[in-house]
Design a protein around this motif. Structure first.
Motif, PDB file in Angstrom:
ATOM      1  N   SER A  94     -14.852  13.151  -7.180  1.00 56.35           N
ATOM      2  CA  SER A  94     -16.092  12.206  -6.870  1.00 56.35           C
ATOM      3  C   SER A  94     -16.157  12.600  -4.679  1.00 56.35           C
ATOM      4  CB  SER A  94     -15.503  11.151  -6.340  1.00 56.35           C
ATOM      5  OG  SER A  94     -13.600  10.850  -5.957  1.00 56.35           O
ATOM      6  N   GLY A  95     -15.144  13.642  -4.020  1.00 57.56           N
ATOM      7  CA  GLY A  95     -14.520  14.388  -3.319  1.00 57.56           C
ATOM      8  C   GLY A  95     -14.015  13.131  -2.106  1.00 57.56           C
ATOM      9  N   ALA A  96     -14.005  12.351  -2.327  1.00 56.80           N
ATOM     10  CA  ALA A  96     -12.926  11.347  -1.884  1.00 56.80           C
ATOM     11  C   ALA A  96     -11.717  11.958  -1.262  1.00 56.80           C
ATOM     12  CB  ALA A  96     -12.649   9.742  -2.793  1.00 56.80           C
ATOM     13  N   PHE A  97     -10.753  11.093  -0.540  1.00 53.75           N
ATOM     14  CA  PHE A  97      -9.925  12.562   0.147  1.00 53.75           C
ATOM     15  C   PHE A  97      -8.405  11.705   0.097  1.00 53.75           C
ATOM     16  CE2 PHE A  97     -11.952  12.476   4.013  1.00 53.75           C
ATOM     17  CZ  PHE A  97     -12.263  14.268   4.548  1.00 53.75           C
ATOM     18  N   LEU A  98      -7.642  12.458  -0.804  1.00 57.34           N
ATOM     19  CA  LEU A  98      -6.330  12.250  -1.538  1.00 57.34           C
ATOM     20  C   LEU A  98      -5.281  11.766  -0.578  1.00 57.34           C
ATOM     21  CD1 LEU A  98      -6.346  14.669  -4.371  1.00 57.34           C
ATOM     22  CD2 LEU A  98      -6.950  12.243  -4.516  1.00 57.34           C
ATOM     23  N   TYR A  99      -4.448  10.928  -0.558  1.00 57.61           N
ATOM     24  CA  TYR A  99      -3.314  10.580   0.499  1.00 57.61           C
ATOM     25  C   TYR A  99      -2.074  10.827  -0.511  1.00 57.61           C
ATOM     26  CZ  TYR A  99      -6.548   8.029   3.096  1.00 57.61           C
ATOM     27  OH  TYR A  99      -7.838   8.619   4.159  1.00 57.61           O
ATOM     28  N   ARG A 100      -0.799  11.435   0.483  1.00 57.93           N
ATOM     29  CA  ARG A 100       0.179  11.409  -0.313  1.00 57.93           C
ATOM     30  C   ARG A 100       1.513  11.118   0.676  1.00 57.93           C
ATOM     31  NH1 ARG A 100       1.163  17.649   0.140  1.00 57.93           N
ATOM     32  NH2 ARG A 100       1.293  18.205   2.083  1.00 57.93           N
ATOM     33  N   THR A 101       2.638  10.967   0.270  1.00 60.13           N
ATOM     34  CA  THR A 101       3.560  10.458   1.389  1.00 60.13           C
ATOM     35  C   THR A 101       4.237  11.488   2.518  1.00 60.13           C
ATOM     36  OG1 THR A 101       5.126  10.843  -0.122  1.00 60.13           O
ATOM     37  CG2 THR A 101       4.149   8.173   0.385  1.00 60.13           C
ATOM     38  N   THR A 102       4.840  11.537   3.787  1.00 61.06           N
ATOM     39  CA  THR A 102       5.206  12.828   4.161  1.00 61.06           C
ATOM     40  C   THR A 102       6.812  12.753   4.189  1.00 61.06           C
ATOM     41  OG1 THR A 102       5.363  11.163   6.355  1.00 61.06           O
ATOM     42  CG2 THR A 102       3.686  12.239   5.692  1.00 61.06           C
ATOM     43  N   THR A 103       6.520  13.551   5.146  1.00 57.72           N
ATOM     44  CA  THR A 103       8.540  13.959   4.552  1.00 57.72           C
ATOM     45  C   THR A 103       9.466  13.011   5.949  1.00 57.72           C
ATOM     46  OG1 THR A 103       8.314  15.245   6.681  1.00 57.72           O
ATOM     47  CG2 THR A 103       9.129  16.294   4.929  1.00 57.72           C
ATOM     48  N   LEU A 104       8.477  12.064   6.568  1.00 64.06           N
ATOM     49  CA  LEU A 104       9.342  11.323   7.377  1.00 64.06           C
ATOM     50  C   LEU A 104       9.320   9.980   6.599  1.00 64.06           C
ATOM     51  CD1 LEU A 104       9.749   9.628   9.865  1.00 64.06           C
ATOM     52  CD2 LEU A 104       7.625   9.554  10.401  1.00 64.06           C
ATOM     53  N   CYS A 142      -8.121  -1.720   1.565  1.00 62.54           N
ATOM     54  CA  CYS A 142      -7.168  -1.154   2.184  1.00 62.54           C
ATOM     55  C   CYS A 142      -7.471  -0.237   3.403  1.00 62.54           C
ATOM     56  CB  CYS A 142      -6.439  -0.478   1.032  1.00 62.54           C
ATOM     57  SG  CYS A 142      -5.491  -2.066  -0.057  1.00 62.54           S
ATOM     58  N   ASP A 143      -8.586   0.148   3.754  1.00 59.69           N
ATOM     59  CA  ASP A 143      -9.104   0.995   5.390  1.00 59.69           C
ATOM     60  C   ASP A 143      -7.986   0.712   6.012  1.00 59.69           C
ATOM     61  OD1 ASP A 143     -10.721   1.917   3.117  1.00 59.69           O
ATOM     62  OD2 ASP A 143     -12.209   0.601   4.478  1.00 59.69           O
ATOM     63  N   GLY A 144      -7.662  -0.441   6.483  1.00 61.80           N
ATOM     64  CA  GLY A 144      -7.089  -0.275   7.755  1.00 61.80           C
ATOM     65  C   GLY A 144      -5.973  -0.533   7.420  1.00 61.80           C
ATOM     66  N   VAL A 145      -4.865  -0.937   5.795  1.00 61.93           N
ATOM     67  CA  VAL A 145      -3.823  -0.876   6.068  1.00 61.93           C
ATOM     68  C   VAL A 145      -3.766   1.148   5.787  1.00 61.93           C
ATOM     69  CG1 VAL A 145      -1.794  -0.964   5.298  1.00 61.93           C
ATOM     70  CG2 VAL A 145      -3.638  -2.841   4.827  1.00 61.93           C
ATOM     71  N   ILE A 146      -4.057   1.243   5.590  1.00 61.64           N
ATOM     72  CA  ILE A 146      -4.341   2.776   5.210  1.00 61.64           C
ATOM     73  C   ILE A 146      -3.961   3.506   6.889  1.00 61.64           C
ATOM     74  CG2 ILE A 146      -5.191   4.804   4.775  1.00 61.64           C
ATOM     75  CD1 ILE A 146      -5.773   3.348   2.304  1.00 61.64           C
ATOM     76  N   ARG A 147      -4.917   3.329   7.510  1.00 56.78           N
ATOM     77  CA  ARG A 147      -5.366   4.139   9.017  1.00 56.78           C
ATOM     78  C   ARG A 147      -3.756   3.553   9.378  1.00 56.78           C
ATOM     79  NH1 ARG A 147     -10.499   2.301   8.908  1.00 56.78           N
ATOM     80  NH2 ARG A 147      -9.575   0.197   9.912  1.00 56.78           N
ATOM     81  N   THR A 193       1.069  -1.011   0.385  1.00 58.11           N
ATOM     82  CA  THR A 193       0.293  -0.103  -0.342  1.00 58.11           C
ATOM     83  C   THR A 193       0.910   1.638  -0.417  1.00 58.11           C
ATOM     84  OG1 THR A 193      -1.672  -1.300   1.627  1.00 58.11           O
ATOM     85  CG2 THR A 193      -2.364   0.840   1.401  1.00 58.11           C
ATOM     86  N   LEU A 194       1.805   1.207   0.473  1.00 61.66           N
ATOM     87  CA  LEU A 194       3.325   2.497   0.915  1.00 61.66           C
ATOM     88  C   LEU A 194       3.281   2.827  -0.470  1.00 61.66           C
ATOM     89  CD1 LEU A 194       3.557   4.416   2.277  1.00 61.66           C
ATOM     90  CD2 LEU A 194       5.931   2.920   3.056  1.00 61.66           C
ATOM     91  N   ALA A 195       4.004   1.411  -1.289  1.00 59.07           N
ATOM     92  CA  ALA A 195       4.518   1.600  -2.294  1.00 59.07           C
ATOM     93  C   ALA A 195       3.812   2.027  -3.490  1.00 59.07           C
ATOM     94  CB  ALA A 195       5.134   0.192  -3.283  1.00 59.07           C
ATOM     95  N   VAL A 196       1.954   2.015  -3.091  1.00 61.21           N
ATOM     96  CA  VAL A 196       0.924   2.032  -4.071  1.00 61.21           C
ATOM     97  C   VAL A 196       1.270   4.006  -3.939  1.00 61.21           C
ATOM     98  CG1 VAL A 196      -1.463   2.840  -4.685  1.00 61.21           C
ATOM     99  CG2 VAL A 196       0.080   0.253  -4.851  1.00 61.21           C
ATOM    100  N   VAL A 197       0.586   4.435  -2.667  1.00 59.52           N
ATOM    101  CA  VAL A 197       0.462   5.840  -2.983  1.00 59.52           C
ATOM    102  C   VAL A 197       1.780   6.444  -3.486  1.00 59.52           C
ATOM    103  CG1 VAL A 197       0.589   7.479  -0.638  1.00 59.52           C
ATOM    104  CG2 VAL A 197      -0.779   5.270  -0.241  1.00 59.52           C
ATOM    105  N   ALA A 198       3.058   6.514  -2.458  1.00 63.20           N
ATOM    106  CA  ALA A 198       4.331   6.242  -3.699  1.00 63.20           C
ATOM    107  C   ALA A 198       4.502   7.207  -5.094  1.00 63.20           C
ATOM    108  CB  ALA A 198       5.750   5.569  -2.900  1.00 63.20           C
ATOM    109  N   TYR A 199       4.203   6.371  -5.529  1.00 57.29           N
ATOM    110  CA  TYR A 199       3.896   5.640  -7.074  1.00 57.29           C
ATOM    111  C   TYR A 199       3.084   6.651  -7.406  1.00 57.29           C
ATOM    112  CZ  TYR A 199       8.753   3.408  -6.966  1.00 57.29           C
ATOM    113  OH  TYR A 199      10.134   3.305  -7.222  1.00 57.29           O
ATOM    114  N   LYS A 200       2.053   6.879  -6.950  1.00 55.79           N
ATOM    115  CA  LYS A 200       1.064   7.298  -7.512  1.00 55.79           C
ATOM    116  C   LYS A 200       0.952   8.302  -7.001  1.00 55.79           C
ATOM    117  CE  LYS A 200      -0.104   4.335 -11.025  1.00 55.79           C
ATOM    118  NZ  LYS A 200      -0.016   4.339 -12.185  1.00 55.79           N
ATOM    119  N   GLN A 201       1.118   8.505  -5.706  1.00 58.98           N
ATOM    120  CA  GLN A 201       0.400  10.191  -5.279  1.00 58.98           C
ATOM    121  C   GLN A 201       0.163  11.548  -5.931  1.00 58.98           C
ATOM    122  OE1 GLN A 201       3.733  11.790  -2.128  1.00 58.98           O
ATOM    123  NE2 GLN A 201       5.162  10.323  -3.412  1.00 58.98           N
TER     124      GLN A 201
END
Length: 297
Positions: A255-265, A233-238, A210-218
């Motif tokens: 759609s108004g759905a929340f978007l996710y991206r990686t952080t500086t951490l 992936c709701d539980g993994v995202i949390r 899931t983290l890899a998908v967010v990193a490359y598709k953010q």
């Protein structure tokens, strides 16, 4: 003597009476000659002034105050003053010279910090980098050390090159928009053994995917992540949000759905400066990726 004669005598005496302050001074033994002008006695009692008031100094009023105020550079107390602009007797804003000098000292510009030598600058940077818990930018380092940022950047590059050339077990590199010390990858096994001490703090396979998908598709939505992975992936995202590796960054327009991206951490943990430094995916994809994509449609 009749009453009428008595009244005439009193009238004559009143007409001939001379006030004390208008009477001539009696000559003294040490008086100056008659042809010398005697200066007025300033300590003499003024008309109507009691003797007990001679030792008391009252504030000047009326014509006397006007006379003193007319003198350049003097205030009501007779003290020479200077205006705020440095001109004597500038008006109501006059202050005594000693107060003006103190004010000038208080408002004087602070002296610039002394310029550090290269050796001192290098040592100060190394000391700060040893205690930081997150990457620190060149601008912050320059502000803390009160040195030009043009000196800090090249010095950091020089320190990083020196560590690499000396073969130290750590290195200085850019990460998440700043600089931080990291252990070298070839010693990761020993560091991991020391830090973990038998405890497993690794992310699960699902969390890594899931983290890899967010990193490359953010930025990407939950539904898009679930569609790529094929599972909810709701539980993994949390979990990833709780660990500070990803974060919300707005909503999708349609759609108004929340978007996710990686952080500086995330960048800090991977030792990257930006997400553009992520390795390309093409070498890790199977040769028949297009056939697999068609089959899933």
């Amino acid at each position: 003597m009749s009453d009428e004669e008595h009244r005439d005598s009193l009238a004559d005496q009143a007409a001939a009476w001379v006030p004390p302050w208008d009477r001539p001074r009696p000559p003294a033994a040490d008086d100056t000659p008659d042809n010398t002008e005697v200066p007025p006695d300033e300590s003499a009692t003024a008309p109507g002034q009691d003797q007990e008031d001679l030792g008391r100094k009252e504030p000047l009023q009326g014509p006397e105050l006007s006379k003193i105020s007319a003198e350049p550079g003097a205030n009501a107390s007779g003290e020479v003053t200077e205006g705020l602009a440095g001109e004597p007797g500038s008006g109501a804003g006059d202050v005594p010279r000693r107060q003006l000098a103190g004010r000038r000292r208080a408002t004087a510009a602070p002296e610039p910090a002394p310029e550090l030598s290269d050796a001192e600058l290098r040592g100060a940077l190394e000391a700060i980098l040893l205690v930081v818990d997150e990457p620190v930018s060149e601008l912050v380092l320059a502000q803390v050390l009160e040195q030009p940022a043009e000196r800090v950047g090249p010095m950091l590059d020089e320190i990083a090159a020196g560590y690499t050339a000396a073969g130290h077990g750590f290195e200085l590199r850019r990460a998440a928009g700043g600089w931080r010390l990291y252990t070298r990858p070839e010693y990761a096994t020993y560091v991991e053994r020391f830090v973990l001490d038998g405890q497993s703090v690794r992310l699960t396979q699902a969390a890594l995917e899931t983290l890899a998908v967010v990193a490359y598709k953010q930025p990407v939505t939950r539904s898009r992540i679930s569609a790529i992975r094929g599972v909810n992936c709701d539980g993994v995202i949390r979990t990833l949000v709780t660990r500070g590796l990803i974060e919300e960054c707005g909503t999708e327009t349609d759609s108004g759905a929340f978007l996710y991206r990686t952080t500086t951490l995330f960048l800090e943990k991977l030792g990257l400066n930006t997400v553009d430094e992520l390795p390309p995916l093409a070498p890790f994809l199977p040769d028949d990726v297009e056939e697999l994509a068609d089959a899933t449609r």
